[in-house]
Design an enzyme around this catalytic site. Structure first.
Site, PDB file in Angstrom:
ATOM      1  N   SER A 126     -99.693  -6.737  -1.329  1.00 48.64           N
ATOM      2  CA  SER A 126    -100.257  -8.047  -1.913  1.00 48.64           C
ATOM      3  C   SER A 126    -101.288  -7.540  -3.175  1.00 48.64           C
ATOM      4  O   SER A 126    -101.981  -6.922  -2.980  1.00 48.64           O
ATOM      5  CB  SER A 126    -101.166  -8.592  -0.874  1.00 48.64           C
ATOM      6  OG  SER A 126    -101.735  -9.837  -1.234  1.00 48.64           O
ATOM      7  N   LYS A 152     -96.187  -8.991  -3.523  1.00 49.96           N
ATOM      8  CA  LYS A 152     -96.553 -10.417  -3.552  1.00 49.96           C
ATOM      9  C   LYS A 152     -97.914 -10.449  -4.370  1.00 49.96           C
ATOM     10  O   LYS A 152     -98.714  -9.833  -4.597  1.00 49.96           O
ATOM     11  CB  LYS A 152     -97.032 -10.675  -1.950  1.00 49.96           C
ATOM     12  CG  LYS A 152     -97.909 -11.744  -1.685  1.00 49.96           C
ATOM     13  CD  LYS A 152     -98.200 -11.937  -0.247  1.00 49.96           C
ATOM     14  CE  LYS A 152     -99.664 -12.195   0.363  1.00 49.96           C
ATOM     15  NZ  LYS A 152     -99.777 -12.516   1.687  1.00 49.96           N
ATOM     16  N   LEU A 153     -97.610 -11.507  -5.032  1.00 46.41           N
ATOM     17  CA  LEU A 153     -98.567 -11.912  -6.167  1.00 46.41           C
ATOM     18  C   LEU A 153     -99.339 -13.131  -5.663  1.00 46.41           C
ATOM     19  O   LEU A 153     -98.994 -14.364  -5.079  1.00 46.41           O
ATOM     20  CB  LEU A 153     -97.865 -12.433  -7.437  1.00 46.41           C
ATOM     21  CG  LEU A 153     -97.022 -11.338  -8.180  1.00 46.41           C
ATOM     22  CD1 LEU A 153     -96.192 -12.019  -9.617  1.00 46.41           C
ATOM     23  CD2 LEU A 153     -97.569 -10.135  -8.384  1.00 46.41           C
ATOM     24  N   LYS A 154    -100.620 -12.864  -5.653  1.00 41.34           N
ATOM     25  CA  LYS A 154    -101.456 -14.134  -5.497  1.00 41.34           C
ATOM     26  C   LYS A 154    -101.504 -14.983  -6.379  1.00 41.34           C
ATOM     27  O   LYS A 154    -101.474 -14.448  -7.877  1.00 41.34           O
ATOM     28  CB  LYS A 154    -103.015 -13.794  -5.143  1.00 41.34           C
ATOM     29  CG  LYS A 154    -103.238 -12.989  -4.007  1.00 41.34           C
ATOM     30  CD  LYS A 154    -102.991 -13.568  -2.895  1.00 41.34           C
ATOM     31  CE  LYS A 154    -103.595 -12.993  -1.324  1.00 41.34           C
ATOM     32  NZ  LYS A 154    -103.510 -13.612  -0.159  1.00 41.34           N
ATOM     33  N   ASP A 157     -98.205 -16.251  -3.060  1.00 43.95           N
ATOM     34  CA  ASP A 157     -99.097 -16.603  -2.092  1.00 43.95           C
ATOM     35  C   ASP A 157    -100.370 -17.332  -2.532  1.00 43.95           C
ATOM     36  O   ASP A 157    -101.008 -16.825  -3.593  1.00 43.95           O
ATOM     37  CB  ASP A 157     -99.580 -15.458  -1.321  1.00 43.95           C
ATOM     38  CG  ASP A 157    -100.529 -15.860  -0.103  1.00 43.95           C
ATOM     39  OD1 ASP A 157    -100.599 -17.075   0.120  1.00 43.95           O
ATOM     40  OD2 ASP A 157    -101.238 -15.175   0.681  1.00 43.95           O
ATOM     41  N   ASN A 173    -102.530 -19.040  -0.911  1.00 42.37           N
ATOM     42  CA  ASN A 173    -103.632 -19.637  -0.019  1.00 42.37           C
ATOM     43  C   ASN A 173    -104.413 -21.098  -0.270  1.00 42.37           C
ATOM     44  O   ASN A 173    -105.399 -21.238  -0.215  1.00 42.37           O
ATOM     45  CB  ASN A 173    -104.783 -18.574  -0.480  1.00 42.37           C
ATOM     46  CG  ASN A 173    -104.544 -17.188   0.147  1.00 42.37           C
ATOM     47  OD1 ASN A 173    -104.451 -16.314  -0.674  1.00 42.37           O
ATOM     48  ND2 ASN A 173    -104.387 -17.104   1.433  1.00 42.37           N
ATOM     49  N   GLU A 186     -95.808 -18.868  -0.510  1.00 42.57           N
ATOM     50  CA  GLU A 186     -96.616 -18.682   0.792  1.00 42.57           C
ATOM     51  C   GLU A 186     -97.755 -19.855   0.781  1.00 42.57           C
ATOM     52  O   GLU A 186     -98.758 -19.733  -0.261  1.00 42.57           O
ATOM     53  CB  GLU A 186     -97.109 -17.481   1.195  1.00 42.57           C
ATOM     54  CG  GLU A 186     -97.854 -17.158   2.391  1.00 42.57           C
ATOM     55  CD  GLU A 186     -98.497 -15.602   2.541  1.00 42.57           C
ATOM     56  OE1 GLU A 186     -97.817 -14.684   1.675  1.00 42.57           O
ATOM     57  OE2 GLU A 186     -99.299 -15.522   3.233  1.00 42.57           O
ATOM     58  N   ASP A 200     -98.491 -19.534   6.327  1.00 43.43           N
ATOM     59  CA  ASP A 200     -99.463 -18.706   6.888  1.00 43.43           C
ATOM     60  C   ASP A 200    -100.687 -19.314   7.599  1.00 43.43           C
ATOM     61  O   ASP A 200    -100.501 -19.283   8.808  1.00 43.43           O
ATOM     62  CB  ASP A 200    -100.180 -17.705   5.511  1.00 43.43           C
ATOM     63  CG  ASP A 200    -101.188 -16.822   5.924  1.00 43.43           C
ATOM     64  OD1 ASP A 200    -101.750 -16.690   7.034  1.00 43.43           O
ATOM     65  OD2 ASP A 200    -101.679 -15.989   4.933  1.00 43.43           O
ATOM     66  N   LYS A 252     -99.633 -13.295  11.436  1.00 44.94           N
ATOM     67  CA  LYS A 252    -100.713 -12.343  11.422  1.00 44.94           C
ATOM     68  C   LYS A 252    -101.299 -12.394  12.898  1.00 44.94           C
ATOM     69  O   LYS A 252    -101.908 -13.411  13.281  1.00 44.94           O
ATOM     70  CB  LYS A 252    -101.874 -12.788  10.472  1.00 44.94           C
ATOM     71  CG  LYS A 252    -101.634 -12.584   9.058  1.00 44.94           C
ATOM     72  CD  LYS A 252    -102.959 -13.153   8.221  1.00 44.94           C
ATOM     73  CE  LYS A 252    -102.296 -12.937   6.787  1.00 44.94           C
ATOM     74  NZ  LYS A 252    -103.214 -14.051   5.916  1.00 44.94           N
ATOM     75  N   GLY A 306    -101.214  -9.340   6.650  1.00 38.97           N
ATOM     76  CA  GLY A 306    -102.452  -8.545   6.881  1.00 38.97           C
ATOM     77  C   GLY A 306    -103.577  -9.371   6.473  1.00 38.97           C
ATOM     78  O   GLY A 306    -103.568 -10.378   5.836  1.00 38.97           O
TER      79      GLY A 306
HETATM   80  O1  SMG Z   1    -103.827  -6.822   4.435  1.00 41.73           O
HETATM   81  O2  SMG Z   1    -102.576  -6.338   2.769  1.00 41.73           O
HETATM   82  C1  SMG Z   1    -103.433  -6.998   3.338  1.00 41.73           C
HETATM   83  C2  SMG Z   1    -103.797  -8.504   2.595  1.00 41.73           C
HETATM   84  C3  SMG Z   1    -102.742  -9.233   2.503  1.00 41.73           C
HETATM   85  O3  SMG Z   1    -102.730 -11.091   0.998  1.00 41.73           O
HETATM   86  C4  SMG Z   1    -103.231 -10.672   2.152  1.00 41.73           C
HETATM   87  N1  SMG Z   1    -103.899 -11.331   2.988  1.00 41.73           N
HETATM   88  O4  SMG Z   1    -103.484 -14.772   2.755  1.00 41.73           O
HETATM   89  O5  SMG Z   1    -102.056 -13.536   3.116  1.00 41.73           O
HETATM   90  C5  SMG Z   1    -103.227 -13.670   2.923  1.00 41.73           C
HETATM   91  C6  SMG Z   1    -104.133 -12.619   2.705  1.00 41.73           C
HETATM   92  C7  SMG Z   1    -105.606 -13.202   3.260  1.00 41.73           C
HETATM   93  C8  SMG Z   1    -106.821 -12.141   3.031  1.00 41.73           C
HETATM   94  S1  SMG Z   1    -107.320 -12.314   1.359  1.00 41.73           S
HETATM   95  C9  SMG Z   1    -108.837 -11.794   1.509  1.00 41.73           C
HETATM   96 MG    MG Z   2    -101.447 -15.779   3.095  1.00 44.77          MG
END
Ligand code: SMG
Ligand code: MG
Length: 378
Positions: free
Chosen positions: A143, A169-171, A196, A198, A221, A246, A270, A298
């Site tokens: 990520s 995976k790109l935020k 993703d 969020n 996501e 998610d 998760k 994660g």
């Molecule tokens: O554990 O590799 C990891 C992080 C993966 O992007 C990740 N987690 O929304 O999926 C998600 C985020 C939540 C935590 S962001 C601080």
């Molecule tokens: Mg996510």
């Protein structure tokens, strides 16, 4: 049957190798609650460990680390203490005994994991064996946080690909979406790529989000808010990119609802978000029966939970690479033997239980505070 003697709750602060920016925050360290359960089973003394997924602040979900510590001490542990006075506690019943406490799934998950770890260690059973997993390794994805510039993003992505990560995976967030995704897609035409958000968008952004359909993404996501199942279904109708949830999926029941509504073609499972590994397995079953792909997400796990995630991801419905990276993705120094990426895979652990015993020096160095709670006597 397991008998808990005492529980130590630790607030642990692990510095990150680099800041991790998402639409809701920039993390420079991972603050987590580690749960250590000292128990007896069949006359043997055994210790189990669990890691709480809650972040320091309630920005990913309602839970936060200090709140998880509080609810565990005040409400969760006393319930387990009562159950074991009646002589009937097992890891498999922890979830049911904690059910009357509303929410607080990450706190419950950590406690369940610690009890399950103790129970499996006492029996000498690896978690993967307990789950019936036959795979010995799982594909590793990474990520990638929001960066300051597109050239910097391309550097970071190239570095991860060079390490062997099989999927990127790109935020994304408003103002950091179409252009960075296009840049990564142009630089790596064949790489499995997903995004993703969020929960950073609303349905009003539909037309804009549809522009992401041009980049052959595996999935998008959680573009919308946690409780917007109907709106995710509506967005899924107008996008060709598969919709993945998610934050919205907090239980097997909510997974079933999301699938029935057409809000989820894919689910990020998760274990912490859904109340533990056993509910995570139930979501896997629900999704598999419905033909919905799942992958393991994660929460920047340390070695206390990373291997258990890899074991879970060995179940047959986990058909997409998860956010199960090497420990070095986040930490220079982990609490256990670090997890490494080998030819793009993370090995499913073979030791008994869910995790290795943490390294005492590392644990001491990263522990900010701790509380020991007697359960037998309470
Ligand atoms: O554990 O590799 C990891 C992080 C993966 O992007 C990740 N987690 O929304 O999926 C998600 C985020 C939540 C935590 S962001 C601080
Ligand atoms: Mg996510």
């Amino acid at each position: 049957m397991i008998q808990i003697d005492h529980v130590t709750l630790r607030e642990v602060r692990m510095p990150l190798v680099a800041p991790f920016t998402t639409s809701f925050s920039t993390q420079t360290a991972r603050t987590l609650i580690a749960v250590e359960v000292a128990a007896r089973m069949g006359g043997r003394e055994v210790t189990g460990w669990g890691e709480c997924g809650a972040l320091a602040e309630p920005v990913y979900s309602e839970e936060y680390a200090a709140g998880a510590m509080d609810v565990t001490e005040r409400f969760l542990l006393p319930r387990l203490a009562q159950v074991q006075r009646d002589g009937s506690l097992t890891a498999e019943t922890v979830g049911e005994h904690l059910e009357p406490v509303v929410g607080h799934r990450m706190a419950k998950a950590a406690l369940e994991a610690a009890v399950l770890d103790a129970q499996l260690k006492a029996a000498g059973t690896p978690f993967a064996t307990y789950l019936g997993v036959t795979r010995d390794r799982v594909p590793s994805g990474v990520s990638v946080g929001i960066q300051d510039s597109i050239p910097q993003l391309l550097d970071v992505v190239a570095g991860y690909l060079a390490e062997g990560y099989q999927r990127i995976k790109l935020k994304i967030q408003p103002g950091w979406d179409v252009d960075p995704v296009r840049a990564v897609r142009e630089a790596h035409p064949d790489v499995p790529l997903q995004v993703d958000a969020n929960a950073a968008y609303t349905l009003v952004d539909s037309a804009h989000l549809r522009r992401l359909d041009a980049f052959e993404l595996l999935l998008i996501e959680q573009p919308l808010a946690e409780h917007d199942l109907r709106q995710h279904a509506a967005l899924a109708q107008v996008m060709t990119t598969p919709m993945c949830l998610d934050e919205s999926v907090v239980s097997a029941a909510s997974a079933a609802d999301a699938i029935a509504m057409g809000a989820a073609a894919v689910i990020n499972i998760k274990p912490s978000r859904v109340g533990g590994y056993l509910e995570a397995r139930r979501i896997h079953e629900v999704a598999r029966a419905a033909g919905v792909a799942v992958w393991c997400g994660g929460m920047l796990e340390t070695g206390l939970a990373r291997g258990a995630n890899a074991a879970l991801a060995g179940l047959p419905g986990f058909t997409l690479p998860g956010d199960i990276s090497a420990s070095s993705r986040f930490y220079d120094r982990d609490l256990t033997t670090p997890y490494v990426i080998e030819d793009g895979y993370i090995r499913v652990p073979e030791f008994a239980g869910l995790c290795e015993e943490p390294d005492a020096d590392a644990l001491a160095d990263f522990t900010v505070s701790e509380r020991r709670l007697d359960v037998a006597a309470s």
